[in-house]
Design a protein around this motif. Structure first.
Motif, PDB file in Angstrom:
ATOM      1  N   UNK A 115       2.853   5.086  -6.492  1.00 10.97           N
ATOM      2  CA  UNK A 115       2.297   4.728  -5.189  1.00 10.97           C
ATOM      3  C   UNK A 115       3.223   3.763  -4.454  1.00 10.97           C
ATOM      4  N   UNK A 116       3.708   2.740  -5.157  1.00  9.45           N
ATOM      5  CA  UNK A 116       4.572   1.753  -4.513  1.00  9.45           C
ATOM      6  C   UNK A 116       5.870   2.408  -4.028  1.00  9.45           C
ATOM      7  N   UNK A 117       6.386   3.316  -4.839  1.00 13.22           N
ATOM      8  CA  UNK A 117       7.603   4.021  -4.446  1.00 13.22           C
ATOM      9  C   UNK A 117       7.383   4.841  -3.178  1.00 13.22           C
ATOM     10  N   UNK A 119      -6.615   0.908   2.785  1.00 12.55           N
ATOM     11  CA  UNK A 119      -7.128   0.885   1.417  1.00 12.55           C
ATOM     12  C   UNK A 119      -6.575   2.110   0.702  1.00 12.55           C
ATOM     13  N   UNK A 120      -5.794   1.877  -0.332  1.00  9.42           N
ATOM     14  CA  UNK A 120      -5.223   2.958  -1.120  1.00  9.42           C
ATOM     15  C   UNK A 120      -5.974   3.019  -2.444  1.00  9.42           C
ATOM     16  N   UNK A 121      -6.702   4.120  -2.618  1.00 14.39           N
ATOM     17  CA  UNK A 121      -7.660   4.221  -3.709  1.00 14.39           C
ATOM     18  C   UNK A 121      -9.035   3.899  -3.165  1.00 14.39           C
ATOM     19  N   UNK A 122      -9.947   4.859  -3.276  1.00 16.99           N
ATOM     20  CA  UNK A 122     -11.259   4.700  -2.638  1.00 16.99           C
ATOM     21  C   UNK A 122     -12.389   4.955  -3.617  1.00 16.99           C
ATOM     22  N   UNK A 163      -6.602   9.585   5.472  1.00 13.72           N
ATOM     23  CA  UNK A 163      -5.226  10.070   5.563  1.00 13.72           C
ATOM     24  C   UNK A 163      -4.888  10.975   4.382  1.00 13.72           C
ATOM     25  N   UNK A 164      -3.982  11.914   4.638  1.00 10.14           N
ATOM     26  CA  UNK A 164      -3.630  12.900   3.625  1.00 10.14           C
ATOM     27  C   UNK A 164      -2.691  12.339   2.566  1.00 10.14           C
ATOM     28  N   UNK A 165      -2.038  11.223   2.850  1.00 14.91           N
ATOM     29  CA  UNK A 165      -1.101  10.646   1.896  1.00 14.91           C
ATOM     30  C   UNK A 165      -1.170   9.127   1.955  1.00 14.91           C
ATOM     31  N   UNK A 166      -0.703   8.501   0.894  1.00 13.83           N
ATOM     32  CA  UNK A 166      -0.643   7.041   0.876  1.00 13.83           C
ATOM     33  C   UNK A 166       0.335   6.532   1.919  1.00 13.83           C
ATOM     34  N   UNK A 167       1.440   7.235   2.091  1.00  9.13           N
ATOM     35  CA  UNK A 167       2.429   6.818   3.083  1.00  9.13           C
ATOM     36  C   UNK A 167       1.846   6.852   4.490  1.00  9.13           C
TER      37      UNK A 167
END
Length: 308
Positions: free
Chosen positions: A97-99, A8-11, A70-74
């Motif tokens: 984010x997508x990049x 989940x990206x964005x919480x 996690x510390x990053x989206x990646x």
């Protein structure tokens, strides 16, 4: 199990609700949100949501402990097989984010956006290859309200939208397919049409905000929770069905449509509706209203489940 490892990206409210549902379904969830208090708020949200999820029978295979921040989206996207993106509704944020995550996506991974109003084609501009990317728009709160609107287009990989829909079905969601891009997708446009007329009725002095809301939940909203408006009107025509309904009420319906308002959210209109909503609340806090709303949705879901 379809896609046991998720992210989940964005919480915020939507992302935390998705996380609770995915955990309840027995999946692991990796989460990233840059807000400094994101972990505390997500854990508190899941703790609150878990008894409700249990009540409607969705936690038999899950545990709230299968979560990783996690510390990053990646980092969150790495190794995830299904990624639900719920970051703010701004194209520049989504594109960034997508990049970031595209280079680390696992083969066959799917990324679905929770966006309420942005167009799939505009979001795809943030991808080099948007084949794994689809619309997966829920209704708030996703862990209780089953609807998800799913859409792919000519740039989406073959079978990706179908796979996303199958995944949502597997975690208890009800999917509908958006066949052509329009602002607001399907359900938000229906909501907008109804609220526009609700505002118009207040402006015209027909009824108060509270009575208009009451007219909805005690009337059409109750039967629409069982079946949609067209099916209800079909039954309203008796043995002749929808054809008879339209023959009998078509002229009246056209007259109603001609008399509908075209309300806009100007500052004065917003102030009027805010005051009306406060009066209707009668001092009940927003938190208490939310708790009551969730309890009623849970009860309705449990009651309707044998008939779905």
């Amino acid at each position: 199990m379809l896609y046991p490892h998720t992210a989940c990206l964005g919480a915020g409210v939507i992302g935390a609700s998705w996380a609770a549902l995915l955990l309840a379904s027995g999946r692991s969830v990796a989460i990233h949100d840059p807000a400094p208090d994101a972990e505390r708020e997500v854990r508190a949200y899941i703790e609150t949501a878990w008894p409700t999820l249990t009540q409607i029978g969705l936690t038999a295979d899950g545990t709230p402990d299968a979560i990783r921040f996690c510390a990053s989206a990646a980092e969150a996207a790495t190794g995830a097989e299904f990624i639900q993106e719920s970051v703010p509704e701004r194209l520049e944020i989504k594109h960034a984010l997508y990049s970031e995550i595209e280079p680390v996506l696992a083969p066959g991974a799917i990324v679905a956006s929770s966006t309420s109003g942005l167009l799939l084609g505009d979001m795809q501009a943030g991808w080099h290859n948007p084949a794994p990317f689809v619309l997966g728009h829920p209704f708030n709160p996703p862990h209780l309200v089953p609807l998800v609107e799913v859409m792919g287009n000519h740039r989406t990989g073959a079978g990706v939208a179908d796979a996303a829909a199958a995944f949502y079905d597997s975690i208890g969601k009800v999917t509908v397919r958006v066949q052509r891009e329009v602002p607001g997708h399907i359900a938000n446009r229906l909501q907008a049409a109804i609220w526009r007329e609700a505002i118009h009725l207040v402006q015209e002095g027909v009824a108060s905000v509270g009575d208009i809301d009451k007219a909805m939940w005690a009337g059409p909203g109750l039967r629409w929770a069982a079946m949609g408006p067209t099916a209800c009107f079909d039954m309203g025509g008796g043995a002749g069905g929808l054809q008879t309904f339209c023959d009998r009420l078509g002229d009246q319906f056209n007259g109603w449509c001609d008399d509908l308002g075209n309300a806009r959210l100007t500052p004065d209109t917003i102030a009027m509706m805010v005051a009306g909503a406060a009066e209707a609340a009668g001092g009940e806090t927003r938190e208490a209203m939310q708790t009551r709303r969730d309890a009623m949705i849970t009860a309705m879901q449990a009651a309707l489940k044998p008939y779905r």
